[in-house]
Design an enzyme around this catalytic site. Structure first.
Site, mmCIF file in Angstrom:
data_model
loop_
_atom_site.group_PDB
_atom_site.id
_atom_site.type_symbol
_atom_site.label_atom_id
_atom_site.label_comp_id
_atom_site.label_asym_id
_atom_site.label_seq_id
_atom_site.Cartn_x
_atom_site.Cartn_y
_atom_site.Cartn_z
ATOM 1 N N ASP A 142 41.432 42.706 42.502
ATOM 2 C CA ASP A 142 41.315 42.152 43.850
ATOM 3 C C ASP A 142 42.176 42.999 44.779
ATOM 4 O O ASP A 142 43.407 42.970 44.699
ATOM 5 C CB ASP A 142 41.792 40.696 43.845
ATOM 6 C CG ASP A 142 41.641 40.015 45.203
ATOM 7 O OD1 ASP A 142 41.409 40.715 46.208
ATOM 8 O OD2 ASP A 142 41.762 38.776 45.246
ATOM 9 N N HIS A 143 41.514 43.749 45.675
ATOM 10 C CA HIS A 143 42.245 44.691 46.532
ATOM 11 C C HIS A 143 43.115 43.981 47.571
ATOM 12 O O HIS A 143 43.989 44.603 48.186
ATOM 13 C CB HIS A 143 41.257 45.628 47.229
ATOM 14 C CG HIS A 143 41.786 47.023 47.414
ATOM 15 N ND1 HIS A 143 43.115 47.298 47.622
ATOM 16 C CD2 HIS A 143 41.149 48.230 47.405
ATOM 17 C CE1 HIS A 143 43.281 48.601 47.755
ATOM 18 N NE2 HIS A 143 42.109 49.183 47.624
ATOM 19 N N ARG A 144 42.895 42.695 47.786
ATOM 20 C CA ARG A 144 43.774 41.958 48.703
ATOM 21 C C ARG A 144 45.167 41.774 48.110
ATOM 22 O O ARG A 144 46.140 41.607 48.842
ATOM 23 C CB ARG A 144 43.175 40.579 49.008
ATOM 24 C CG ARG A 144 41.810 40.593 49.664
ATOM 25 C CD ARG A 144 41.248 39.187 49.753
ATOM 26 N NE ARG A 144 41.123 38.574 48.432
ATOM 27 C CZ ARG A 144 40.684 37.336 48.213
ATOM 28 N NH1 ARG A 144 40.346 36.574 49.257
ATOM 29 N NH2 ARG A 144 40.587 36.851 46.991
ATOM 30 N N VAL A 145 45.236 41.786 46.774
ATOM 31 C CA VAL A 145 46.485 41.466 46.077
ATOM 32 C C VAL A 145 47.134 42.708 45.500
ATOM 33 O O VAL A 145 48.357 42.873 45.575
ATOM 34 C CB VAL A 145 46.212 40.435 44.958
ATOM 35 C CG1 VAL A 145 47.518 40.019 44.281
ATOM 36 C CG2 VAL A 145 45.481 39.213 45.506
ATOM 37 N N PRO A 170 37.193 41.287 47.292
ATOM 38 C CA PRO A 170 36.892 42.730 47.357
ATOM 39 C C PRO A 170 37.309 43.429 46.066
ATOM 40 O O PRO A 170 38.436 43.886 45.908
ATOM 41 C CB PRO A 170 37.717 43.205 48.559
ATOM 42 C CG PRO A 170 38.864 42.239 48.646
ATOM 43 C CD PRO A 170 38.351 40.917 48.156
#
Length: 290
Positions: free
Chosen positions: A262-265, A90
């Site tokens: 990376d919006h997860r990180v 994402p």
């Protein structure tokens, strides 16, 4: 003298039914006495399927002139990784405009002292990003199924265009390297990448990547993250643009920098701090000498 049309023998009922159905009696074959068309003949014609319509002839396709370039193993790997990155990560993007006049002046002063060795503007940009990652360690990370991997060392990858495709050699411990060391190592890695002489340890790993298309005159762009890294910084050309300084119009050398994250990180605020730290290093480049 025109010949009279042939007489059609049909019962009155057959004639009415044919007219109602829009049938031409001349196309029917009579089954009554002496070939007379009767009701049953009209009803049979009405029930019969319509004759097939011939399909139009296909339009000939003009020949396409092209060269077939076979896919190399490296090109297939690049395609697979980019597809994976764009479809599973994402991405979000942040852009900053960086005033580059001070960095360009510092580069000129250092090159006078370092002759014949020369620093490129890209060397300063690498140094600034490495120090920004050290300043914001939460962004120096990667995604993994067992959790987030937050790295202790700042191993910074940078994109190199080669005849076979894009490679990203890694500067190990980039935040601990001076500008001269960054220049020497980056030149060596880039040359070996273009010659196909990188070892796996030269391009594996890394916490972030720098992609610079400024030398091609590109003003700004957004790059695709290199998994499993959490970010990639795309920088364009440093060019003179009108700016407002102290309420007055002036001209300054400005570079656009777009951070893909990376919006997860990494969350938005953390990414903003990383980009601000990068911008601050280049706009006050003496900080990079400490």
């Amino acid at each position: 003298m025109t010949a009279a049309p042939a007489r059609i023998f049909a019962s009155p009922l057959a004639r009415r039914l044919a007219a109602a159905a829009g049938l031409d009696l001349a196309t029917l074959t009579g089954s009554g006495p002496h070939g007379r068309i009767v009701r049953a003949d009209v009803e049979a014609a009405r029930a019969a399927p319509p004759p097939p319509v011939a399909a139009p002839a296909p339009t000939p396709t003009p020949p396409v002139d092209y060269d077939l370039i076979p896919l190399t193993a490296m090109r297939r790997t690049i395609a697979r990784r980019l597809t994976e990155a764009k479809t599973t990560i994402p991405h979000f993007y942040l852009t900053a405009e960086v005033a580059m006049d001070a960095a360009i002046d510092l580069r000129g002063q250092l090159n006078q002292r370092l002759a014949p060795a020369k620093l490129s503007l890209n060397d300063l940009i690498l140094r600034a990003l490495a120090l920004a990652l050290r300043t914001v360690p939460e962004a120096n990370a990667a995604w993994a199924e067992d959790g987030l991997h937050r790295f202790h060392a700042v191993d910074l990858a940078f994109a190199v265009a080669t005849p076979g495709g894009l490679l990203t050699p890694v500067l190990r411990g980039a935040d601990r390297l001076g500008l001269g060391e960054i220049a020497t190592r980056a030149q060596d890695l880039a040359a070996r990448a273009r010659d196909g002489k990188l070892a796996p340890e030269d391009y594996q790993g890394g916490g972030a990547t720098l992609s610079n298309l400024g030398m091609y005159g590109v003003r700004d762009f957004a790059a695709i993250i290199n998994p499993p890294q959490a970010s990639i910084l795309a920088v364009g050309a440093a060019e003179q643009r009108p700016v407002v300084k102290d309420g007055a119009l002036a001209v300054a050398t400005v570079m656009s920098a777009t951070l893909s994250v990376d919006h997860r990180v990494v969350d938005g605020a953390t990414a903003a701090r990383l980009l601000a730290a990068f911008k601050g290093m280049l706009e006050d480049p003496l900080r990079m000498m400490l």
